[in-house]
Design a protein around this motif. Structure first.
Motif, PDB file in Angstrom:
ATOM      1  N   LYS A 693      16.142  -4.397 -23.092  1.00 21.37           N
ATOM      2  CA  LYS A 693      16.004  -3.436 -21.798  1.00 21.37           C
ATOM      3  C   LYS A 693      17.394  -2.615 -22.030  1.00 21.37           C
ATOM      4  CE  LYS A 693      18.439  -6.257 -18.279  1.00 21.37           C
ATOM      5  NZ  LYS A 693      18.123  -6.694 -17.118  1.00 21.37           N
ATOM      6  N   GLN A 705      13.225  -6.603 -23.257  1.00 21.96           N
ATOM      7  CA  GLN A 705      12.016  -5.854 -22.301  1.00 21.96           C
ATOM      8  C   GLN A 705      11.246  -6.652 -21.874  1.00 21.96           C
ATOM      9  OE1 GLN A 705      13.058  -2.848 -21.564  1.00 21.96           O
ATOM     10  NE2 GLN A 705      11.505  -2.485 -20.076  1.00 21.96           N
ATOM     11  N   ARG A 714      10.541  -0.908 -25.602  1.00 19.22           N
ATOM     12  CA  ARG A 714      10.632   0.136 -24.709  1.00 19.22           C
ATOM     13  C   ARG A 714      10.715   1.345 -25.766  1.00 19.22           C
ATOM     14  NH1 ARG A 714      16.058   1.861 -24.477  1.00 19.22           N
ATOM     15  NH2 ARG A 714      17.544   0.587 -24.958  1.00 19.22           N
ATOM     16  N   THR A 766      17.897  -0.917 -13.305  1.00 23.06           N
ATOM     17  CA  THR A 766      17.502  -0.039 -14.469  1.00 23.06           C
ATOM     18  C   THR A 766      17.892   1.487 -14.071  1.00 23.06           C
ATOM     19  OG1 THR A 766      15.862  -1.596 -15.076  1.00 23.06           O
ATOM     20  CG2 THR A 766      15.804   0.673 -16.207  1.00 23.06           C
TER      21      THR A 766
END
Length: 859
Positions: A693, A705, A714, A766
């Protein structure tokens, strides 16, 4: 047969298809004098002593119909496809008359049953050949009169109403018609009242006018001058310029030049341009200044162009008149050097020397635009290479350079030396039919050295640029073999040892007061080494899918899995002194505010880099797939199956580092490639996925992720490109089309995920992401609807900018002797048009009639 041996007042008739040789000797001096009432003989006839001698060489002649000889008058009459050969003189005609007294040979055509003249004379002397209606030629003096002449002079046809030919083969023509190409029936030609043709030199005429289908035009010159040199020879002469008027440049003469054939091996073309506003140029970007060629050795060309582009306004001064305002004027100087050199492979197979140099100022392409490629090319590349091949090794010396005309950055490698030893098999046994792993054991060795300067083009020739020069040396010794396992597997172990010698190392020291890092560059030689060990295991797996369809018989799926292991020892050991353990900051979030440390390479800025760094043990994996089909094809005699590629490549790969403390898994690369319609269109796709991530600050995180949202990885970026060219030759039934065409398409699409982080706001788990895209389409179209017409279009579209990219239309018309071309750039910074009408003949193609609007008017 001797005419002198025949009785007086007699004649002899010979049958048809007779070839006869006669020797005409000195006439009998006892014969009575010529009748005083007889008319004077044509001045072409020989008189005096020459007449006494007569024709002394042999005359060979034939005729298909009949031959009549008069012994008293010493004449021979040849009827029906007659031919005469005398020394280097050859003549063919329907009727030929030979007169020994006057040494004259007369030839004309004869009317057929319908009254149409057939069998006009064809005269050849040496390599010169001409056609005419009538010829009277003195074989003794080699002078002649020719009527209704048609002669080919190199790449031109010359018609003349009447011609005199002297002993030096110089022809004087009355009422000349000149067709400057190789088509006798061309409709556009030059007309002159008189002309002089000097073989292998020139053609000079009086007043010269252009005519179209016998219709005079006002286009003319007070005199004409055409080169008349064989193609294998060249003559010194003027190269015709283009002329016109520009709104910003004023009246101009462009690319006026002078051609100098120094020798058969070297030609010089000197060009210059001048404009009314003060702009000028020396050289022609489209034509080399020097061209050279030595058969079976080498060939090449060299060119230098220097220009000054002036832009500004004129101020009115009541005292001095119109003068240029120095404050308003802008003068831009530019230059470019190009050099190409190619060595013939037959010259020396062990030595190769080649050169491709393209260097100059960054503004040259803007102010001296010659073509679309000149304008669109923002990178100039140069390379000069010398290679010497020995029995067991190869030495290569390169001087290369890269110049970016947009960023103004210049990188020059001078010189770059590579010495490579041919792969050695020290334990190979030639007697072994099946080689084992020891026979396949090999050792390679490569030595590279380089000196590089990377700086801005404005600083390249300044003393400060010397401090930017870097030096380096790199040696590599791979040792490996191939081992067959269980018949279907191949094991490939390789050990690689490397040595780096850099003359520039970097030391970093943390400055606590300023919370910054001070960098020191040391210019002293430093040696480092590196090593790595790798082993790969690969095999091939096939899967066949059989179908009962009449069209599709089978699909074969080939899988090539490769698994490997790469080990690299720890090169960050402090005892080696290859890396520094440098403090980069202070951790204010931790009690005691400990320092933040990292390892930095002392060779990071070296030409060849340095040792890789920390210990690693990466397990690599790659799966490559291909799909092929067998398609049924029916022929006149049988049924066959053709192999068709469905998927040329589908590859998935990555690695897992068991020695890494975090982020053990690398990014995953997925790529594919295939083609359609018999390789008319090709598709390439590449993409990158990250299993980890992203952190709140936009950097790569350390957790998967999958742990965050259940996704395996991702997306980071991808690229799709589609390229294709379709021509009539690739379409069944149109291979030999009389309207050949070509369609080219190039489509490129890129996606990338970017993250936006607000300064000081790292509270979000995020950061916000957005998908940025860029796509553009380029297209070319060319068609030749008739043998005389051709249309070309080049354009494109940038979807991100919503604008049409560089566009150019070209219309070409073949006028047989002439050619016309219209080039139009309808918009953009290089908007312009140009209409050019010029001769196609190589010796006359500099004769142009241009009409244009210069793109410099847009500046």
């Amino acid at each position: 047969m001797l005419i002198n041996s025949l009785k007086a007042h007699a004649f002899v008739c010979l049958p048809a298809n007779v070839k006869t040789t006669i020797t005409l000797q000195k006439p009998d001096t006892t014969k009575p004098a010529t009748d005083t009432l007889r008319k004077n003989v044509d001045t072409l006839a020989t008189s005096g002593d020459d007449d006494e001698k007569g024709i002394e060489s042999k005359v060979d002649y034939t005729a298909d119909d009949s031959i009549r000889v008069e012994t008293e008058n010493k004449k021979a009459y040849l009827y029906g496809n007659a031919t005469v050969h005398y020394d280097d003189f050859d003549l063919k005609a329907a009727y030929i008359e030979i007169d020994n007294k006057t040494n004259l040979i007369t030839a004309v055509g004869m009317p057929d049953s319908s009254g149409k003249i057939q069998g006009n004379p064809v005269f050849k002397q040496g390599k010169d050949e001409m056609k005419c209606e009538k010829i009277v030629y003195n074989v003794k003096t080699k002078k002649g009169k020719i009527f209704g002449i048609l002669t080919k002079q190199n790449d031109m046809f010359i018609f003349g109403e009447a011609v005199k030919k002297d002993t030096n083969n110089v022809m004087y023509i009355k009422h000349m018609k000149c067709i400057p190409c190789e088509f006798e029936d061309a409709m556009i030609y030059f007309r002159a009242s008189k002309a002089k043709i000097i073989p292998n030199d020139k053609i000079v005429t009086g007043s010269l006018f252009l005519e179209v289908s016998n219709i005079p035009t006002p286009l003319g010159l007070p005199f004409g001058f055409f080169p008349n040199v064989k193609k294998e020879k060249s003559k010194m002469g003027i190269l015709m310029p283009s002329y016109g008027y520009s709104a910003t440049q004023g009246f101009y003469l462009s690319n006026m030049g002078y051609f100098i054939p120094v020798s058969d091996k070297l030609h010089v073309s000197l060009y210059g341009s001048i404009y009314g506003n003060g702009s000028w140029a020396i050289g022609n970007a489209g034509v080399p200044m020097f061209t050279y060629k030595t058969n079976y050795k080498y060939s090449g060309s060299f060119n230098v162009v220097v220009s000054q582009n002036t832009s500004g306004i004129l101020e009115d001064n009541p005292r001095f008149g119109a003068i240029r305002d120095g404050d308003a004027l802008t003068k831009v100087y530019n230059a470019r050097v190009t050099w190409t050199h190619t060595q013939d492979n037959k010259y020396d197979p062990t030595i190769r020397f080649s050169a491709s140099v393209n260097a100059g100022s960054s503004g040259f392409g803007r102010y001296n635009n010659q073509s679309a490629s000149t304008y669109l090319n923002s990178t100039l590349q140069s390379n000069i290479a010398f290679t010497k091949m020995f029995r067991t090794s190869t030495l290569t010396i390169n001087l290369s350079g890269n110049q970016n005309t947009i960023s103004h950055n210049v990188e020059i490698d001078a010189p770059q030396l590579t010495y490579a030893v041919n792969r050695m098999y020290p334990f190979k046994n030639q007697a072994h039919t099946n080689q084992n792993w020891l026979d396949k054991f090999y050792i390679d060795y490569t030595l590279q050295s380089k000196a590089t300067i990377n700086t801005a083009d404005s600083l390249l020739f300044k003393p400060s640029a010397l401090s930017a020069i870097q030096y380096g040396l790199h040696q590599s010794i791979p040792i490996g073999t191939n081992i067959s396992l269980l018949k279907y597997f191949t094991l490939s172990p390789v050990a690689t040892f490397q040595q780096y010698t850099n003359f520039q190392t970097t030391d970093e020291v943390y400055n606590a007061k300023k919370d910054s890092i001070n960098t020191f560059i040391r210019r002293s030689p430093s040696v480092a080494f590196d090593q790595s060990y790798q082993v790969n295991l690969t095999t091939k797996v096939y899967g066949d899918y059989v179908f009962k369809s009449k069209l599709l018989k089978q699909i074969r799926h080939q899988i090539i899995p490769t698994i490997g292991f790469v080990y690299h020892p720890d090169m960050q050991n402090g005892n080696l002194n290859f890396y520094q353990h440098v403090q980069t900051g202070i951790d204010t979030t931790t009690k005691g505010h400990p320092g933040i440390y990292t390892y930095t390479s002392r060779y990071a800025n070296g030409l060849f880099g340095g040792p890789a760094g920390p210990e690693s043990g990466a397990v690599t994996f790659n799966i490559n797939n291909t799909l092929d089909a067998k398609v049924r094809q029916k022929t006149d005699t049988s049924i066959t199956y053709k192999k068709v590629a469905i998927l040329q490549m589908l590859s998935l790969g990555g690695s897992y580092d068991v020695a890494a403390k975090q982020n053990k898994l690398s990014v995953i690369n997925l790529s594919a490639r295939t083609s359609f319609f018999k390789n008319v269109m090709g598709v390439n796709f590449t993409s990158v996925f990250d299993p980890y991530k992203v952190n709140s600050d936009g950097t790569r995180g350390t957790t998967f992720q999958y742990d965050q949202d259940g996704k395996l990885a991702r997306f980071t970026n991808c690229n799709l490109s589609v390229n294709g060219t379709l021509t009539n030759a690739k379409i069944k039934g149109l291979e030999n089309s009389k309207q050949p065409f070509s369609i080219g398409l190039a489509y490129n699409l890129q996606f990338a995920k970017t993250y936006s982080v607000q300064p000081g706001d790292l509270s979000a788990a995020t950061p916000a992401s957005q998908l940025t895209a860029s796509q553009n389409l380029g297209a070319t179209f060319s068609i030749k609807p008739t043998p005389m017409w051709k249309f070309d279009i080049r354009s494109g579209y940038d979807f991100k900018l919503n604008s049409i990219s560089y566009t150019q239309f070209t219309i070409y018309r073949d006028l047989r002797c002439w050619e016309a071309r219209i080039t139009w750039v309808p918009f953009g910074p290089t908007k312009q048009y140009m209409l050019t009408l010029n001769l196609k003949a190589p010796s006359l193609n500099t004769l142009k009639i241009p009409k244009q609007k210069l793109w410099q008017d847009n500046l």
